[in-house]
Structure formats: C-alpha cells, structure tokens
Write an enzyme that holds these catalytic residues in place. Structure first.
Site, PDB file in Angstrom:
ATOM      1  N   GLU A 131       0.805  -1.242   0.000  1.00  0.00           N
ATOM      2  CA  GLU A 131       0.000   0.000   0.000  1.00  0.00           C
ATOM      3  C   GLU A 131       0.833   1.286   0.000  1.00  0.00           C
ATOM      4  OE1 GLU A 131      -2.749  -0.304   3.295  1.00  0.00           O
ATOM      5  OE2 GLU A 131      -3.749  -2.047   2.424  1.00  0.00           O
ATOM      6  N   ASN A 172       2.173  -5.227  -3.152  1.00  0.00           N
ATOM      7  CA  ASN A 172       0.774  -5.566  -2.833  1.00  0.00           C
ATOM      8  C   ASN A 172      -0.020  -4.294  -2.542  1.00  0.00           C
ATOM      9  OD1 ASN A 172      -1.065  -7.862  -2.156  1.00  0.00           O
ATOM     10  ND2 ASN A 172      -1.048  -6.997  -0.094  1.00  0.00           N
ATOM     11  N   HIS A 208     -10.251  -6.060  -2.078  1.00  0.00           N
ATOM     12  CA  HIS A 208     -11.294  -5.836  -1.065  1.00  0.00           C
ATOM     13  C   HIS A 208     -12.440  -5.105  -1.765  1.00  0.00           C
ATOM     14  CE1 HIS A 208      -8.914  -7.322   2.219  1.00  0.00           C
ATOM     15  NE2 HIS A 208      -7.923  -6.510   1.929  1.00  0.00           N
ATOM     16  N   GLU A 238      -6.135 -10.750  -1.128  1.00  0.00           N
ATOM     17  CA  GLU A 238      -6.944 -10.498   0.080  1.00  0.00           C
ATOM     18  C   GLU A 238      -8.427 -10.402  -0.276  1.00  0.00           C
ATOM     19  OE1 GLU A 238      -5.390  -7.194   2.389  1.00  0.00           O
ATOM     20  OE2 GLU A 238      -3.322  -7.735   1.953  1.00  0.00           O
ATOM     21  N   ASP A 240     -12.199 -10.221  -0.676  1.00  0.00           N
ATOM     22  CA  ASP A 240     -13.507 -10.324  -0.011  1.00  0.00           C
ATOM     23  C   ASP A 240     -14.444  -9.344  -0.712  1.00  0.00           C
ATOM     24  OD1 ASP A 240     -12.538  -7.905   1.207  1.00  0.00           O
ATOM     25  OD2 ASP A 240     -12.276  -8.858   3.169  1.00  0.00           O
TER      26      ASP A 240
HETATM   27  C1  XIL Z   1      -6.124  -6.360   8.463  1.00  0.00           C
HETATM   28  C2  XIL Z   1      -6.363  -7.517   9.421  1.00  0.00           C
HETATM   29  O1  XIL Z   1      -7.181  -8.484   8.793  1.00  0.00           O
HETATM   30  C3  XIL Z   1      -7.017  -7.016  10.689  1.00  0.00           C
HETATM   31  O2  XIL Z   1      -7.146  -8.064  11.637  1.00  0.00           O
HETATM   32  C4  XIL Z   1      -6.193  -5.891  11.288  1.00  0.00           C
HETATM   33  O3  XIL Z   1      -6.857  -5.357  12.413  1.00  0.00           O
HETATM   34  C5  XIL Z   1      -5.960  -4.792  10.258  1.00  0.00           C
HETATM   35  O4  XIL Z   1      -5.361  -5.360   9.102  1.00  0.00           O
HETATM   36  N1  XIL Z   1      -4.869  -4.651   3.830  1.00  0.00           N
HETATM   37  C6  XIL Z   1      -3.856  -5.477   4.258  1.00  0.00           C
HETATM   38  C7  XIL Z   1      -4.074  -6.357   5.430  1.00  0.00           C
HETATM   39  O5  XIL Z   1      -2.818  -5.560   3.596  1.00  0.00           O
HETATM   40  O6  XIL Z   1      -2.886  -6.559   6.156  1.00  0.00           O
HETATM   41  C8  XIL Z   1      -5.160  -5.838   6.337  1.00  0.00           C
HETATM   42  O7  XIL Z   1      -5.404  -6.814   7.343  1.00  0.00           O
HETATM   43  C9  XIL Z   1      -6.409  -5.525   5.534  1.00  0.00           C
HETATM   44  C10 XIL Z   1      -6.129  -4.465   4.513  1.00  0.00           C
END
Ligand code: XIL
Length: 317
Positions: A131, A172, A208, A238, A240
C-alpha cells in the site's frame, strides 16, 4: 468440488485463505482451514507485520508468525508471507522515532533482513511493500516516504532479495484491480524496478471489493494483463466482497455471486498464480470492525457453512 482442487485444475498454484493466531483455538474453524482440498495456501493476517515481529527496535518476536508457518507445514499448504514494509500496524518506535534518512534506512534494512532470514525457505512469496500509493497514484506520505523518499521501495526490495534470493517478491495494494491512477503507479513501479535490475516477481491485488461495484470481468482481465505484460506474476491476495448495508437482499446475494465469479474467472483467464480470500468465514472477517455496519463478505457464513451464492460463484468460475 473444493476450491483448491478446482483452482489447480485451472492451472493456478493455489486457492488460499488468510488466518490469524486467535482463531486457531476454534477447532471447527481450523478443521476447514486445514482442508488442503479447499485451501492450498494460507497467509498470516497479522502476525508477520512489523508491530508483531519487532515491537521494540532490535527485539524480534517470531512466536506468533511461526505458529502460522507450522500450521501450513502440517497441512501441506503454501504460505504467503505478509508483510515487510507498510504504513500501518507499525510499532510506535518507527512511527514516532526521530529519524534521519540514514538511520531509517538502516532500521528498515535490519527489519527486512532479520525477518526474511528467519522465514527463509518457508514462504512462497513475500509482500515486500504494501500500500505505497494513494488512489491518484501519488506516493502515500508515510514515515518511510517522508524520511527516505521514494527510494525506500527499491531499498526494501533489494534487502529482501539479498536475504532470500529464491522467495518471490511482491508489491501488494488495493484499488489496483482495474485501470486508474493507482494501478498505473503500481505498474510504473514494476517497470522502474525491473529497469534498474532490482528483483520483483509479482503484484498482489488485494481485491477488497464491494457488492455491485466490483470491476467487470473484462476490466479485471485487461488490468491483470498489463501487469503480466510487464513481466511479473499476479495474484489476488486479500479477496472479499462486502455488503455495505446489511442484511443482504436476494438480489444483493445474486450480485455477490456474480462479483465472485467475475473476479475468479478473470484470474483464471489470465493465468494468475492464485487467489487468497481474507479469511474464509464471516466469523473472522476484518470487515465489520473496520467498516461499521458492513460485512457478509466471505464464502462461508459465520456458522462456518458454505454460502449457496458466494461459494458457488467461485466454483462456477
Ligand atoms: C487487516 C487484518 O485483517 C485485521 O485483523 C487488522 O486489524 C488490520 O489489518 N490490507 C492489508 C491487510 O494488507 O494486512 C489488512 O489486514 C487488511 C487491509
């Protein structure tokens, strides 16, 4: 049919899930997570982050990260290691330290060298930098950028490559799953590292997503192909797809099925390396605690039951 079995039949290396240490006492949860026909890969959701690994400078704490590594080993699953350099979940000694360019570079290199060396041979891939860009493609002004400038990114990749020359090194990010300023910035980063001979092997697209505003199949295919054309592999890291208001409606559930299908089908079409969902069950999703009132984003419900819609959206792709 199970997700990892299906993914492999389509040429992917894995279908996987994030997990977290606190969940591992839930035996019903662990039983499904450990089924390598469903999940051929796991990612620690938190326990390899900087605040967990190096809570005070020079003191490294690997117990929680190691627990996820040994779970993957026991289950015969690949591990995506996450992450080495990120603006969030930093210990306060990093965010509020008094740094010069030279001292922060030294701390960054030391963190990466120590952690990558510890996990050498255990990870399929490392998310080296997470990020780094704003949505418009400008650099995020975190402590690394503000102190070191954009050079912190090549420095991080070089340190990781030196510590483990064989692990895949990834950039990422989220909101890079269709064209736009941020996707272009990530692409330009890949090109500039490669032009300088610095190792980068992959781009992780977090994915996401939101039900109804997930990029189309063709938009995702075109975007993934721009990264592949630059000479890197791609993975959804990641995934969802959340509802922004609950309870979900019947038409919303149908849309979520379509959105899962489009995302997984895009990955299959371009020959992506794998897909990781950000945990597999709503019981342990990060969404409700981060986006208040939102959720139901994952293919298993909070009772660990597969959802007729989301799960089969993945299967049908
Ligand atoms: C999130 C975790 O799932 C949570 O448990 C934590 O509180 C915050 O981070 N992008 C990412 C992940 O790269 O590491 C994040 O994970 C979600 C967003």
């Amino acid at each position: 049919a199970q997700l990892n079995t299906l993914a492999k039949a389509k040429g992917m290396k894995y279908f996987g899930s994030a997990t977290d240490n606190g969940e591992l006492t839930d035996t019903a949860y662990v039983k499904i997570l450990s089924d390598s026909t469903e999940f051929g890969q796991i990612t620690p959701g938190n326990s390899q982050k900087w605040d967990s690994i190096e809570p005070s400078q020079g003191t490294f704490s690997y117990t929680k990260g190691d627990a996820i590594v040994s779970l993957a080993e026991t289950n015969g699953q690949l591990l995506r290691c996450h992450n080495l350099c990120w603006h969030s979940q930093l210990p306060s000694w990093v965010t509020s330290g008094t740094w010069t360019n030279a001292t922060l570079i030294a701390a960054l290199k030391n963190h990466i060298t120590n952690e990558v060396t510890h996990y050498k041979g255990k990870c399929y891939a490392w998310d080296v930098v997470n990020e780094a860009f704003n949505d418009d493609g400008t650099y995020r002004t975190d402590v690394f950028y503000n102190t070191i400038g954009p050079e912190y990114i090549p420095i991080a990749f070089e340190a990781a490559a030196a510590a483990d020359p064989t692990v895949k090194l990834y950039y990422n990010d989220y909101n890079i799953e269709s064209s736009g300023g941020k996707a272009t910035a990530a692409l330009n980063l890949v090109k500039s590292l490669k032009a300088r001979g610095i190792k980068i092997d992959g781009v992780g697209l977090q994915a996401h997503f939101i039900v109804g505003s997930t990029p189309s199949l063709s938009a995702q295919v075109a975007n993934l192909n721009t990264f592949i054309a630059a000479g890197v592999e791609v993975a959804y890291t990641e995934l969802d797809i959340r509802f922004t208001s609950l309870p979900a409606t019947t038409s919303g559930l149908a849309q979520q099925t379509t959105d899962y299908y489009n995302t997984v089908a895009a990955c299959v079409q371009v020959g992506c390396v794998g897909i990781t969902i950000w945990d597999y069950t709503d019981k342990y999703s990060w969404i409700p605690s981060t986006f208040s009132g939102q959720g139901d984003a994952l293919p298993w419900d909070s009772n660990l039951v597969k959802k007729a819609g989301a799960y089969y959206g993945i299967v049908s792709a």
